[in-house]
Design an enzyme around this catalytic site. Structure first.
Site, PDB file in Angstrom:
ATOM      1  CB  CYS A  20      -0.938  -0.225   1.064  1.00  0.00           C
ATOM      2  SG  CYS A  20      -2.527   1.023   0.905  1.00  0.00           S
ATOM      3  CG  HIS A  22      -3.813  -3.649   3.064  1.00  0.00           C
ATOM      4  ND1 HIS A  22      -3.008  -3.387   3.891  1.00  0.00           N
ATOM      5  CD2 HIS A  22      -4.406  -2.722   2.465  1.00  0.00           C
ATOM      6  CE1 HIS A  22      -2.622  -2.117   3.944  1.00  0.00           C
ATOM      7  NE2 HIS A  22      -3.633  -1.417   3.174  1.00  0.00           N
ATOM      8  CD  GLU A  43      -1.493  -6.332   5.581  1.00  0.00           C
ATOM      9  OE1 GLU A  43      -1.635  -4.998   5.648  1.00  0.00           O
ATOM     10  OE2 GLU A  43      -1.172  -6.875   4.418  1.00  0.00           O
TER      11      GLU A  43
END
Length: 506
Positions: free
Chosen positions: A78, A164, A166
């Site tokens: 990001c 993202h 994660e």
């Protein structure tokens, strides 16, 4: 030597989640502020640059020295991707519409996306977008609304992604991270609880030598695991002290002390509740409560510690979120309340600090505890605040309020265990509210105290959702508290999540 991935924190709310995902691959990861780059040696296998609440176009946006590029694999996430593009001659502009939510990724045949299906769902959360890539950047993925969703710098193992991986909303994010960590960075994935126990015991023996170590036990998971780990390393050189501050759960001092003795730990129990209650008389401010408790704890702990000859070390159950909080420069780890460990004591007593768990998250501490064969009754205990019931009794503290809170809390916790709900909840307890309410008991009007029940689900306490306990159970517990705890005529349930609320009320 333990191989590791360095995560540069630019302030993202997801930075700790990145670290956790790396560790789930059995690879050790460290978080460092973007402007405090650690020494890079042969143990470093790769670098991840986190997201950020800032725009790269902001005057105060994090500026990262990327001299490490080309020497280590790099993944910009990001903001990290946008910074790599902007700082190398690309262009980043505000999106016409904030790009937030799920998107289908259209990826090229690149090692970063190996094993991922076409149109893999990823999670976007950004207000800026990369509108133009530098000449030496190769586009490797797009979405319907984001042209430059991912890139690779030609001739380098440097990648940038505007989503993202994660978060769980990115359905194959774990595959992408595995591709980067294991295949591109070349990590072996051997950082397991067993490996941690073996190497930590060796380190403790080398550090401590023949000195004695003092450890203040709290009854919680962190200090208990730290104690057993140190005891495995140096045996009777460890002296534990368990102080009853008068603010523990009902009957907790005796039951926990019995558990510790059963584990073979060298523990001295000290009853000092009256000293803490005297210091708290009339104190209502939460921070002043913490400071008052901390001061008395230091006085009692110092008095007991001075009786131990040849003590050179103070052990603490510090874990990794505490460490991150103490070094963060910008970002999500700003101090919300004072630290739970005892500051000032090592310097005052001329002791060195031993923190064997300082690299671990809470769930990793539990896994290490299981590796040490610690009883599940201790490992699966809910976290309990260092100041105890002092921050669950809003307003001033009295012996009567402590009694009421202990009784209500005991009914709540025992009820959850009895109904098979305890292990579904991360943390729970009763909160004594500083208000009275009108009630009717029999034919009499009452004007008594209110108890609030609090239960949350979480992974590590950094974020939490309120526990969706069955309505029938809550009704049962409410009825039982009102009937059995003298002084209570109303029970309420807290349905706030963290953020915006905190888990504890103070």
């Amino acid at each position: 030597m333990t191989e590791k991935i360095i995560i540069l924190d630019c302030g993202s709310q997801y930075t700790q989640l990145i670290a956790r995902r790396v560790r789930e691959l059995n690879v050790y990861s460290e978080i460092h502020p973007y402007n405090h780059m650690p020494e890079l040696d042969e143990t470093v296998k790769g670098i991840i640059i986190s997201g950020s609440p800032y725009s790269v176009r902001d005057h105060h946006a994090p500026q990262i020295n990327t001299e490490f590029r080309g020497n280590y694999p790099v993944l910009g996430v990001c903001y990290g991707a946008q910074f790599l593009a902007q700082s190398n001659g690309g262009d980043v502009q505000a999106s016409k519409h904030r790009e937030y939510g799920r998107a289908a990724l259209s990826a090229s045949d690149n090692e970063l996306f190996a094993g991922m299906k076409r149109a893999s769902v990823v999670w976007m959360s950004h207000g800026d977008t990369i509108t133009e890539l530098p000449d030496n950047f190769e586009l490797i993925a797009s979405t319907e609304s984001v042209q430059n969703a991912a890139f690779k710098i030609k001739g380098e193992t440097t990648y940038g992604i505007q989503f993202h991986p994660e978060v769980t909303h990115s359905e194959e994010g774990k595959i992408l991270l595995k591709n980067f960590i294991i295949d591109i960075c070349g990590c072996s994935g051997d950082w397991t609880p067993e490996h941690f126990i073996e190497s930590t015991i060796k380190d403790i023996r080398e550090q401590v030598g023949d000195d004695k170590v003092i450890l203040g036990l709290s009854g919680g998971v962190d200090s208990s695991v730290a104690a057993v780990l140190i005891e495995e390393a140096i045996g009777d050189q460890l002296q534990c002290i368990f102080i009853d501050n008068g603010l523990l759960r009902k009957d907790e001092f005796d039951s926990v002390l019995e558990s510790y003795n059963g584990m073979g730990l060298n523990v001295k129990g000290v009853r000092a509740g009256h000293l803490f209650l005297d210091a708290l008389a009339g104190v209502t401010d939460p921070e002043k409560k913490r400071k008052a408790i901390g001061k008395v704890f230091i006085d009692v702990f110092e008095e007991e510690s001075n009786k131990i000859e040849n003590a050179r070390w103070l052990a603490q159950g510090t874990i990794y979120p505490d460490v991150i909080e103490s070094v963060s420069v910008k970002g999500p780890s700003a101090t919300i309340k004072s630290h739970h460990n005892v500051g000032g004591l090592p310097e005052k007593m001329n002791l060195k600090v031993l923190e064997p768990l300082r690299l671990l998250f809470k769930d990793e501490v539990r896994r290490v505890g299981r590796g040490l064969e610690i009883d599940n009754a201790i490992l699966d205990r809910h976290p309990f605040p260092g100041p105890g019931l002092a921050i669950r009794i809003l307003g001033d503290i009295t012996e009567e309020k402590v009694r009421i809170t202990q009784e209500a809390d005991a009914i709540f916790i025992h009820g959850m265990k009895e109904h098979g709900l305890y292990d579904q909840i991360w943390q729970a307890g009763a909160i004594f509210l500083p208000i009275n309410s009108v009630g009717v008991m029999g034919d009499e009007r009452t004007y008594e105290n209110v108890i609030c029940l609090r239960a949350v689900t979480s992974v590590d306490g950094m974020t939490a959702d309120w526990g969706h306990l069955p309505r029938e159970f809550l009704a049962h517990i409410s009825n039982k508290i009102i009937n059995q705890v003298k002084g209570i005529n109303r029970v309420v349930y807290d349905i706030s999540s963290k953020p915006p609320a905190t888990i504890e009320w103070e």
